[in-house]
Design an enzyme around this catalytic site. Structure first.
Site, PDB file in Angstrom:
ATOM      1  N   CYS A 102      -6.589  42.941  38.588  1.00 26.15           N
ATOM      2  CA  CYS A 102      -5.583  42.604  39.603  1.00 26.15           C
ATOM      3  C   CYS A 102      -4.215  43.078  39.120  1.00 26.15           C
ATOM      4  O   CYS A 102      -3.231  42.337  39.178  1.00 26.15           O
ATOM      5  CB  CYS A 102      -5.586  41.115  39.899  1.00 26.15           C
ATOM      6  SG  CYS A 102      -5.294  40.061  38.462  1.00 26.15           S
ATOM      7  N   CYS A 110     -16.424  37.734  32.550  1.00 29.42           N
ATOM      8  CA  CYS A 110     -15.171  36.958  32.478  1.00 29.42           C
ATOM      9  C   CYS A 110     -15.034  36.206  33.794  1.00 29.42           C
ATOM     10  O   CYS A 110     -14.201  36.554  34.627  1.00 29.42           O
ATOM     11  CB  CYS A 110     -13.970  37.872  32.264  1.00 29.42           C
ATOM     12  SG  CYS A 110     -14.131  39.021  30.894  1.00 29.42           S
ATOM     13  N   LYS A 158     -15.604  35.171  42.192  1.00 28.42           N
ATOM     14  CA  LYS A 158     -16.465  36.352  42.330  1.00 28.42           C
ATOM     15  C   LYS A 158     -17.917  36.010  41.981  1.00 28.42           C
ATOM     16  O   LYS A 158     -18.851  36.545  42.581  1.00 28.42           O
ATOM     17  CB  LYS A 158     -15.952  37.488  41.442  1.00 28.42           C
ATOM     18  CG  LYS A 158     -14.567  38.001  41.816  1.00 28.42           C
ATOM     19  CD  LYS A 158     -14.132  39.136  40.907  1.00 28.42           C
ATOM     20  CE  LYS A 158     -12.700  39.572  41.177  1.00 28.42           C
ATOM     21  NZ  LYS A 158     -11.720  38.545  40.750  1.00 28.42           N
ATOM     22  N   ALA A 186     -14.264  32.974  34.936  1.00 26.28           N
ATOM     23  CA  ALA A 186     -13.325  31.943  35.378  1.00 26.28           C
ATOM     24  C   ALA A 186     -12.201  32.543  36.236  1.00 26.28           C
ATOM     25  O   ALA A 186     -11.709  33.633  35.913  1.00 26.28           O
ATOM     26  CB  ALA A 186     -12.733  31.234  34.164  1.00 26.28           C
ATOM     27  N   PRO A 187     -11.844  31.890  37.347  1.00 30.59           N
ATOM     28  CA  PRO A 187     -12.263  30.548  37.782  1.00 30.59           C
ATOM     29  C   PRO A 187     -13.593  30.485  38.525  1.00 30.59           C
ATOM     30  O   PRO A 187     -14.036  29.394  38.859  1.00 30.59           O
ATOM     31  CB  PRO A 187     -11.114  30.129  38.702  1.00 30.59           C
ATOM     32  CG  PRO A 187     -10.613  31.414  39.281  1.00 30.59           C
ATOM     33  CD  PRO A 187     -10.740  32.433  38.173  1.00 30.59           C
ATOM     34  N   GLY A 188     -14.223  31.622  38.838  1.00 28.65           N
ATOM     35  CA  GLY A 188     -15.578  31.598  39.364  1.00 28.65           C
ATOM     36  C   GLY A 188     -15.761  32.093  40.782  1.00 28.65           C
ATOM     37  O   GLY A 188     -16.882  32.083  41.293  1.00 28.65           O
ATOM     38  N   ASP A 190     -17.153  32.760  30.017  1.00 24.01           N
ATOM     39  CA  ASP A 190     -15.739  32.792  29.663  1.00 24.01           C
ATOM     40  C   ASP A 190     -15.633  32.108  28.309  1.00 24.01           C
ATOM     41  O   ASP A 190     -16.388  31.170  28.027  1.00 24.01           O
ATOM     42  CB  ASP A 190     -14.874  32.072  30.695  1.00 24.01           C
ATOM     43  CG  ASP A 190     -13.390  32.394  30.513  1.00 24.01           C
ATOM     44  OD1 ASP A 190     -12.873  33.219  31.281  1.00 24.01           O
ATOM     45  OD2 ASP A 190     -12.758  31.810  29.604  1.00 24.01           O
TER      46      ASP A 190
END
Length: 517
Positions: free
Chosen positions: A441, A290, A296, A292-294, A314
């Site tokens: 998070c 998963c 990691k 996005a946004p990229g 994604d």
């Protein structure tokens, strides 16, 4: 005759209280009740529960700004030099050593700053609903009821949307698209007061361009800035900075928009821990389920310096096109972006074709769409050396938050159900001997410790791996994990002295081929 305009409710950041629906509050407060009665060095001791302390911390950003170094295109030393040069006009704490490398995460640079000097910079505006006005200036002699409504008399003001207000508290300037309402007569270079509208996502929106005296909503004072243009330009332009912030109501944050672009990126400390926990090695095949946004994903590429293959997924094509642009800007050439739903990414081995490696699958794939993303349907069992799983979550750990939109505890449970679908796919796709990280998070244990218990209970092939070198707290007690297992995960608490966002991280290894159902 028009009905009278209702007075707005104008708050200081200190007076703002983050509210949750009662069942959501009780759901979370019960999880954290094990800490009730303990004192926290970072929050008001009068708050009644640990959950209240978390909600109080949510209003502001962490004190230190985190810049993760892109090792493909730079080094920690170069980023430190660049940031010191950029922020040379800011007064620093800690004897002038405000830009520093993190103690254990050597590709993470930390900044702690004080605000730029201005006529009002000496005042603590966290406790103010208007800018300090020691000289009793009055720009509005013909609007006698303005002070009764709660607007400042010494400054003209604007109201921005909530997301813009939260970005301001993270150190961003105000872009014109975020401005909803403004006083008449604002000129370029004028110092103005900035407020953030507090309506929920689903509430009726404020029409852009509204004159401030017609605004009747609920808002919070987030700081003081200098207007980059006259009022009419706020609403005539479709892009660009409208107000450069001088002082914010929360901990001061440096403005780093486009600074050292491609060489570093802003990333919260717990998020930086994820790629380090994954510990990617040169030449490996890695999946980010998963992405996005990229952020990691690019960190993993940075650690292996493009020597390997990273599949980044994604289900949103739009998000993956944006992520691809990020990958290119960071020089991360080892990443293959795919618009793929990772909950449906496990392929059955066809009798006539047999198992294929990820390299073979992407190497033979073509694009069927104008956006250029490869058309890949999935991958086979036991395909990846390492898998980074950071699934959609309730995001109840993000800071700063001026309002939380969580609707019910039942809605939180749906996130956990969805996350289990990703976990099942991930374990099947992971090679025996491979490593998987799981992160969120959120502060919701149902999505964190409970998910670790799910993996250990349902999949005999999976083992928890310690992360003793990484910062963070042990897992929450009372969720079914042993004390030893709690010590092996990493939990980040917004009101702990570590002063981070709320976050959770666990690391697993697969000891054998998966035979679990």
């Amino acid at each position: 005759m028009s009905p009278p305009i209702e007075s707005p409710e104008i708050l200081s950041l200190n007076d703002l209280k983050i509210h949750l629906p009662p069942d959501v509050y009780n759901h979370l407060a019960t999880q954290y009740s094990v800490f009730d009665g303990a004192t926290s060095p970072t929050t008001d001791s009068m708050l009644s529960s640990h959950m209240d302390k978390i909600l109080e911390s949510m209003k502001t950003s962490p004190t230190e700004t985190c810049c993760r170094v892109n090792l493909i295109q730079s080094s920690a030393e170069d980023i430190i030099d660049g940031l010191r040069s950029h922020t040379s006009n800011i007064t620093y704490e800690n004897h002038g050593s405000a830009v520093r490398c993190h103690e254990t995460l050597k590709d993470l640079v930390m900044i702690r700053s004080r605000p730029k000097q201005s006529n009002t910079a000496d005042a603590n505006v966290y406790h103010c609903s208007v800018p300090p006005n020691p000289e009793c200036n009055n720009l509005f002699p013909n609007w006698p009821t303005r002070v009764e409504k709660g607007w400042p008399m010494s400054h003209r003001a604007i109201v921005v949307d909530r997301f813009c207000g939260e970005a301001v508290l993270r150190g961003a300037d105000v872009f014109v698209r975020g401005i909803l309402a403004a006083d008449a007569g604002i000129k370029a270079d004028e110092e103005i007061a900035v407020y953030a509208d507090l309506r929920s996502t689903n509430a009726k929106s404020v029409p852009r361009g509204l004159v401030l005296e017609h605004y009747s909503g609920r808002c919070v004072f987030v700081g003081i800035g200098k207007s980059c243009c006259k009022r009419s330009d706020y609403f005539a332009q479709s892009a660009g900075i409208g107000v450069r912030m001088v002082q914010i109501a929360g901990p001061p944050q440096p403005s780093l928009n486009s600074v050292l672009s491609g060489k570093m990126m802003l990333q919260n400390l717990p998020s930086v821990c994820v790629a380090h926990a994954l510990d990617p090695q040169l030449g490996e095949v890695i999946l980010d389920m998963c992405c996005a946004p990229g952020g990691k994903t690019t960190h993993v590429a940075s650690l292996i310096k493009n020597e390997g293959l990273i599949i980044a997924c994604d289900k949103s094509r739009k998000k993956m096109v944006s992520a691809r642009d990020l990958f290119r800007s960071m020089g991360a050439t080892c990443i293959v972006p795919l618009a793929l739903d990772s909950t449906k990414s496990l392929l059955d081995v066809d009798e006539g074709r047999g198992w294929k490696s990820p390299n073979q699958i992407v190497g033979s794939a073509s694009s069927a769409f104008k956006d250029g993303l490869l058309n890949v349907k999935g991958f086979y069992e036991n395909s990846f050396d390492r898998i980074l799983l950071d699934p959609p979550c309730s995001a109840l750990g993000l800071r700063p938050k001026l309002l939380v939109d969580a609707k019910s505890s039942k809605e939180l449970s749906k996130f956990a159900e969805y996350q289990r679908r990703f976990i099942r796919e991930a374990i099947s796709l992971l090679k025996p001997g491979g490593t998987m990280t799981y992160s969120t998070c959120t502060i919701n244990a149902q999505e964190n410790e409970d998910m670790v218990l799910f993996v250990l209970s349902e999949f005999s092939s999976m083992r928890l791996v310690p992360m003793s070198s990484l910062p963070g707290l042990p897992g929450l007690p009372g969720r079914g994990l042993t004390d030893h297992e709690c010590q092996m995960v990493r939990r980040f608490d917004p009101c702990d002295k570590g002063d981070t966002m709320g976050f959770f991280l666990a690391k697993f290894t697969k000891i054998q081929a998966c035979t679990d159902s």
